[in-house]
Scaffold this motif. Structure first.
Motif, mmCIF file in Angstrom:
data_model
loop_
_atom_site.group_PDB
_atom_site.id
_atom_site.type_symbol
_atom_site.label_atom_id
_atom_site.label_comp_id
_atom_site.label_asym_id
_atom_site.label_seq_id
_atom_site.Cartn_x
_atom_site.Cartn_y
_atom_site.Cartn_z
ATOM 1 N N LEU A 25 7.086 6.489 6.794
ATOM 2 C CA LEU A 25 6.707 7.781 6.235
ATOM 3 C C LEU A 25 5.508 7.642 5.307
ATOM 4 C CD1 LEU A 25 7.225 10.776 5.954
ATOM 5 C CD2 LEU A 25 8.974 10.281 4.227
ATOM 6 N N ARG A 26 5.466 6.546 4.560
ATOM 7 C CA ARG A 26 4.322 6.303 3.667
ATOM 8 C C ARG A 26 3.031 6.187 4.474
ATOM 9 N NH1 ARG A 26 3.383 1.162 0.696
ATOM 10 N NH2 ARG A 26 5.462 0.614 1.461
ATOM 11 N N CYS A 27 3.088 5.506 5.616
ATOM 12 C CA CYS A 27 1.921 5.403 6.499
ATOM 13 C C CYS A 27 1.420 6.784 6.915
ATOM 14 C CB CYS A 27 2.273 4.605 7.754
ATOM 15 S SG CYS A 27 2.242 2.824 7.559
ATOM 16 N N GLN A 28 2.347 7.631 7.316
ATOM 17 C CA GLN A 28 1.974 8.961 7.798
ATOM 18 C C GLN A 28 1.336 9.799 6.691
ATOM 19 O OE1 GLN A 28 5.683 10.467 9.331
ATOM 20 N NE2 GLN A 28 5.538 9.293 11.245
ATOM 21 N N VAL A 29 1.912 9.729 5.490
ATOM 22 C CA VAL A 29 1.381 10.512 4.378
ATOM 23 C C VAL A 29 0.006 9.997 3.957
ATOM 24 C CG1 VAL A 29 1.722 11.159 1.962
ATOM 25 C CG2 VAL A 29 3.665 11.171 3.537
ATOM 26 N N MET A 30 -0.122 8.690 3.826
ATOM 27 C CA MET A 30 -1.403 8.116 3.408
ATOM 28 C C MET A 30 -2.504 8.406 4.424
ATOM 29 S SD MET A 30 -1.113 6.678 0.403
ATOM 30 C CE MET A 30 -2.364 5.402 0.207
ATOM 31 N N GLN A 31 -2.173 8.331 5.702
ATOM 32 C CA GLN A 31 -3.162 8.661 6.738
ATOM 33 C C GLN A 31 -3.573 10.121 6.671
ATOM 34 O OE1 GLN A 31 -1.280 6.913 10.438
ATOM 35 N NE2 GLN A 31 -3.404 6.347 10.758
ATOM 36 N N ALA A 32 -2.598 11.001 6.461
ATOM 37 C CA ALA A 32 -2.899 12.426 6.399
ATOM 38 C C ALA A 32 -3.780 12.771 5.201
ATOM 39 C CB ALA A 32 -1.599 13.225 6.348
ATOM 40 N N VAL A 33 -3.532 12.113 4.070
ATOM 41 C CA VAL A 33 -4.253 12.455 2.838
ATOM 42 C C VAL A 33 -5.592 11.735 2.739
ATOM 43 C CG1 VAL A 33 -4.141 12.439 0.319
ATOM 44 C CG2 VAL A 33 -2.089 12.936 1.638
ATOM 45 N N LYS B 58 -6.769 0.428 11.005
ATOM 46 C CA LYS B 58 -7.083 1.524 10.086
ATOM 47 C C LYS B 58 -5.817 2.053 9.414
ATOM 48 C CE LYS B 58 -9.599 3.801 13.128
ATOM 49 N NZ LYS B 58 -10.732 4.055 14.022
ATOM 50 N N ARG B 59 -4.737 2.105 10.177
ATOM 51 C CA ARG B 59 -3.476 2.583 9.619
ATOM 52 C C ARG B 59 -2.986 1.652 8.511
ATOM 53 N NH1 ARG B 59 -1.290 3.851 13.966
ATOM 54 N NH2 ARG B 59 -0.364 1.855 14.538
ATOM 55 N N MET B 60 -3.124 0.347 8.707
ATOM 56 C CA MET B 60 -2.705 -0.600 7.687
ATOM 57 C C MET B 60 -3.675 -0.603 6.501
ATOM 58 S SD MET B 60 0.129 -1.827 8.644
ATOM 59 C CE MET B 60 0.247 -3.078 7.371
ATOM 60 N N LEU B 61 -4.954 -0.433 6.786
ATOM 61 C CA LEU B 61 -5.964 -0.454 5.724
ATOM 62 C C LEU B 61 -5.752 0.699 4.742
ATOM 63 C CD1 LEU B 61 -8.519 -1.945 4.769
ATOM 64 C CD2 LEU B 61 -9.848 -0.344 6.159
ATOM 65 N N VAL B 62 -5.433 1.875 5.276
ATOM 66 C CA VAL B 62 -5.281 3.040 4.403
ATOM 67 C C VAL B 62 -4.110 2.867 3.438
ATOM 68 C CG1 VAL B 62 -3.705 4.452 5.806
ATOM 69 C CG2 VAL B 62 -5.490 5.561 4.455
ATOM 70 N N MET B 63 -3.181 1.986 3.781
ATOM 71 C CA MET B 63 -2.049 1.730 2.886
ATOM 72 C C MET B 63 -2.484 1.063 1.583
ATOM 73 S SD MET B 63 0.722 2.837 4.370
ATOM 74 C CE MET B 63 2.133 1.900 3.822
#
Length: 209
Positions: free
Chosen positions: A66-74, A93-98
């Motif tokens: 869920l944290r991945c999804q929120v961070m990607q969205a924001v 990119k998904r891991m980087l945004v974390m």
């Protein structure tokens, strides 16, 4: 209405407790009254703007998926449109945004100053940032105004020891997210294809500085 008042009060109590702990710690370092007052003004502005409910603090407590999804969205748009990371793998990119961190600067606050070397790439999420030089006679030259979706510190965030050539100062209230090299560079070992693309871009940036 009662629930809203209770939530606001509990947030304020928790905020006051943490700030008073900070004040006690700063007093032990013999911080001057002037600096203490500046810190307190900043704390009050931060409370008036966010009411103690900083979204990233909540996000960091979410389950990983869920944290991945929120961070990607924001914040994901900054990575997807980055000159360095835009063509890398989606998983990378998904891991980087974390690893993106959020902070707020108020008008007149320096985000970085000329000569700093902090290994961070900065992305402007909201607000405006001045690019300037402060001369020895204390006059200023403002070269550009950066806005949302702009970034700076690319070379500094990709190489150790590279100094900023300009200062960056908040023109308005600014929300900035940043990536610190030491925190995310391990990802390059797990995504070799993306690492190759990043290194190619890095070479181009290095030649340009």
């Amino acid at each position: 209405m009662s629930a809203m008042i209770t939530a606001h009060s509990s947030s304020r109590i928790a905020y006051d407790y943490q700030i008073n702990e900070l004040k006690d710690g700063l007093r032990d370092t013999d911080l001057s009254d002037h600096q203490m007052n500046k810190m307190w003004d900043y704390v009050c502005e931060l409370w008036n703007r966010q009411q103690g409910r900083q979204m990233p603090e909540l996000v960091y407590q979410l389950p990983f998926r869920l944290r991945c999804q929120v961070m990607q969205a924001v914040y994901g748009c900054h990575i997807r449109e980055s000159v360095i990371f835009s063509r890398t793998d989606d998983d990378f990119k998904r891991m980087l945004v974390m690893w993106m961190r959020h902070c707020v600067f108020f008008p007149g606050n320096y985000i970085v100053q000329r000569g700093d070397s902090d290994q961070c790439i900065y992305f402007i999420h909201r607000g405006e940032v001045e690019v300037l030089t402060v001369h020895q006679n204390l006059t200023e030259s403002i070269y550009d105004i950066l806005g949302p979706e702009d970034s700076f510190g690319i070379a500094q965030g990709l190489f150790v020891g590279v100094q900023h050539h300009f200062s960056f100062r908040a023109r308005t209230v600014v929300d900035v997210v940043y990536l610190k090299l030491d925190e995310w560079k391990y990802l390059l070992d797990f995504y070799p294809k993306s690492a190759k693309l990043v290194r190619k871009k890095v070479e181009n940036v290095y030649l340009a500085i």
